[in-house]
Design a protein around this motif. Structure first.
Motif, PDB file in Angstrom:
ATOM      1  N   TYR A 162       0.941  -1.174   0.016  1.00 30.88           N
ATOM      2  CA  TYR A 162      -0.094   0.035   0.076  1.00 30.88           C
ATOM      3  C   TYR A 162       0.925   1.162  -0.211  1.00 30.88           C
ATOM      4  O   TYR A 162       0.514   2.330  -0.800  1.00 30.88           O
ATOM      5  CB  TYR A 162      -0.886   0.148   1.033  1.00 30.88           C
ATOM      6  CG  TYR A 162      -1.765   1.374   1.395  1.00 30.88           C
ATOM      7  CD1 TYR A 162      -2.820   1.759   0.227  1.00 30.88           C
ATOM      8  CD2 TYR A 162      -1.289   2.465   2.260  1.00 30.88           C
ATOM      9  CE1 TYR A 162      -3.389   2.935   0.559  1.00 30.88           C
ATOM     10  CE2 TYR A 162      -1.848   3.491   2.303  1.00 30.88           C
ATOM     11  CZ  TYR A 162      -2.898   3.746   1.537  1.00 30.88           C
ATOM     12  OH  TYR A 162      -3.483   4.997   1.555  1.00 30.88           O
ATOM     13  N   ASN A 163       1.731   1.241   0.743  1.00 26.63           N
ATOM     14  CA  ASN A 163       2.738   2.497   1.078  1.00 26.63           C
ATOM     15  C   ASN A 163       3.624   2.733  -0.473  1.00 26.63           C
ATOM     16  O   ASN A 163       3.541   3.848  -0.855  1.00 26.63           O
ATOM     17  CB  ASN A 163       3.797   2.265   2.157  1.00 26.63           C
ATOM     18  CG  ASN A 163       2.875   2.529   3.306  1.00 26.63           C
ATOM     19  OD1 ASN A 163       1.910   3.065   3.478  1.00 26.63           O
ATOM     20  ND2 ASN A 163       3.757   2.151   4.546  1.00 26.63           N
ATOM     21  N   ASP A 164       4.074   1.447  -1.038  1.00 25.03           N
ATOM     22  CA  ASP A 164       4.813   1.686  -2.220  1.00 25.03           C
ATOM     23  C   ASP A 164       3.678   2.229  -3.443  1.00 25.03           C
ATOM     24  O   ASP A 164       4.082   3.194  -4.205  1.00 25.03           O
ATOM     25  CB  ASP A 164       5.149   0.271  -2.612  1.00 25.03           C
ATOM     26  CG  ASP A 164       6.248   0.343  -3.499  1.00 25.03           C
ATOM     27  OD1 ASP A 164       7.140   0.991  -3.350  1.00 25.03           O
ATOM     28  OD2 ASP A 164       6.082  -0.360  -4.819  1.00 25.03           O
ATOM     29  N   LEU A 165       2.537   1.741  -3.395  1.00 28.33           N
ATOM     30  CA  LEU A 165       1.475   2.136  -4.514  1.00 28.33           C
ATOM     31  C   LEU A 165       1.271   3.545  -4.112  1.00 28.33           C
ATOM     32  O   LEU A 165       1.203   4.465  -5.111  1.00 28.33           O
ATOM     33  CB  LEU A 165       0.265   1.368  -4.338  1.00 28.33           C
ATOM     34  CG  LEU A 165      -0.711   1.950  -5.496  1.00 28.33           C
ATOM     35  CD1 LEU A 165      -0.338   1.442  -6.711  1.00 28.33           C
ATOM     36  CD2 LEU A 165      -2.067   1.306  -4.940  1.00 28.33           C
ATOM     37  N   MET A 166       1.132   4.186  -2.886  1.00 29.02           N
ATOM     38  CA  MET A 166       0.987   5.540  -2.682  1.00 29.02           C
ATOM     39  C   MET A 166       2.205   6.414  -2.973  1.00 29.02           C
ATOM     40  O   MET A 166       2.141   7.560  -3.787  1.00 29.02           O
ATOM     41  CB  MET A 166       0.589   6.000  -1.383  1.00 29.02           C
ATOM     42  CG  MET A 166      -0.883   5.287  -1.019  1.00 29.02           C
ATOM     43  SD  MET A 166      -2.041   6.034  -1.938  1.00 29.02           S
ATOM     44  CE  MET A 166      -2.544   4.927  -3.158  1.00 29.02           C
ATOM     45  N   ASP A 167       3.285   5.883  -2.627  1.00 28.98           N
ATOM     46  CA  ASP A 167       4.558   6.500  -3.096  1.00 28.98           C
ATOM     47  C   ASP A 167       5.015   6.733  -4.447  1.00 28.98           C
ATOM     48  O   ASP A 167       5.458   7.757  -4.866  1.00 28.98           O
ATOM     49  CB  ASP A 167       5.914   5.927  -2.226  1.00 28.98           C
ATOM     50  CG  ASP A 167       5.859   5.790  -0.835  1.00 28.98           C
ATOM     51  OD1 ASP A 167       4.895   6.915  -0.178  1.00 28.98           O
ATOM     52  OD2 ASP A 167       6.567   5.108  -0.092  1.00 28.98           O
ATOM     53  N   SER A 168       4.363   5.723  -5.167  1.00 36.35           N
ATOM     54  CA  SER A 168       4.640   5.949  -6.685  1.00 36.35           C
ATOM     55  C   SER A 168       3.877   7.052  -7.288  1.00 36.35           C
ATOM     56  O   SER A 168       4.471   7.454  -8.345  1.00 36.35           O
ATOM     57  CB  SER A 168       4.143   4.649  -7.422  1.00 36.35           C
ATOM     58  OG  SER A 168       2.701   4.545  -7.369  1.00 36.35           O
TER      59      SER A 168
END
Length: 308
Positions: A162-168
């Motif tokens: 989830y964090n990686d998706l939002m960071d992208s």
């Protein structure tokens, strides 16, 4: 003369199978590599894939010049450090990819004997694809297992993705999110909708996993690696706030489900959208891995746009 579709598809699949196996192995923690698992061992899996590629490379060379058989056995990769093995694997696969790209339809159909088997080059490539898929299946069965992750590890994976998706998408303006299509017919916003749809269907499936007769909302999803632009539409608006709220809500609900879920349910295997059966823990892991893939695609797209 262009290759027949079936030859081109086999060639493309070989490249994808290599990359998928390498990705699965690289998702293992470094300390997991030395430890054998029931029926497989990470360094041995990679060494075996190198041996198969070298065998196939010898078949390609024979088919290229019309030799009826391969007379020399491929060297076996020594089981060493992961980095060295991966470097060998990439080098052999790159050479194999280049050699296949230089062949014509006639050469793809030539029959070559290796050991006790005589097959067309196309059949040898198909067999290698099958072997790579089976090897990846062994690794993936462990990667997403409750045995490996436990409840906390599975929750950590959900949070990481989830964090990686939002960071992208961090720092992207609404205009950039709604910009031109770049992933098939989708722009970044529509791609995020697609991730939301998959995650919603996963949660719905998980909530009914204990009901043997319950139909799975995931049953009509495509097999791994296929592209489906119209699955599970849960939102077709243009409001990023609503979309972001949907993504975080389904993540939180799924994490809460895992937190309270009986381990017996997380280890229960049922029919899945992929061939065969999967324990629930593995299904959760793989669907969030799908979101992770799309986060990587967004980063690559942003990088390309930034370099233009």
């Amino acid at each position: 003369m262009s290759l027949k579709p079936r030859f081109h598809d086999l060639w493309t699949e070989l490249r994808q199978r290599h990359e998928a196996l390498w990705e699965s192995l690289l998702l293992l923690e470094p300390e997991e590599w030395p430890t054998p698992r029931p029926g497989w061992h990470a360094p041995a899996v990679l060494a075996e894939s190198i041996r198969r590629d070298r065998d196939l490379l010898a078949v390609v060379e024979a088919a290229a010049v019309g030799l009826p058989e391969v007379t020399t056995a491929a060297a076996v990769a020594s089981v060493g450090e992961p980095e060295a093995l991966l470097s060998q694997a990439v080098a052999v696969a790159d050479e194999l990819d280049a050699r296949l790209g230089a062949l014509d339809n006639h050469q793809w159909q030539r029959r070559v004997r290796l050991g006790r088997e005589t097959r067309s080059l196309a059949e040898w490539v198909a067999a290698t694809n099958d072997a790579l898929q089976q090897a990846q299946g062994q690794v993936d069965a462990y990667l997403g297992s409750f045995e490996r992750l436990g409840r906390e590890g599975l929750q950590n994976w959900l949070l990481f993705v989830y964090n990686d998706l939002m960071d992208s998408i961090a720092g992207m303006s609404e205009a950039e999110l709604m910009g031109p299509a770049w992933h098939g017919e989708w722009n970044t916003f529509r791609l995020l909708e697609h991730v939301w749809a998959w995650n919603e269907q996963l949660l719905e499936t998980a909530l009914h996993w204990h009901e043997d007769a319950a139909p799975s909302p995931l049953r009509d999803l495509p097999c791994y690696g296929e592209y489906n632009p119209h699955v599970g539409k849960v939102y077709e608006g243009t409001d990023m706030v609503t979309l972001a709220d949907g993504l975080v809500t389904v993540y939180r609900k799924t994490a809460a489900f895992v937190a309270r879920c009986d381990p017996a349910l997380l280890t229960l295997a049922r029919p899945s959208p992929w061939p065969g059966r999967l324990p629930l823990s593995n299904l959760i892991f793989e669907v969030y891995r799908h979101a992770w893939h799309h986060a990587r695609a967004i980063r690559e797209h942003v990088g390309k746009v930034g370099n233009q």
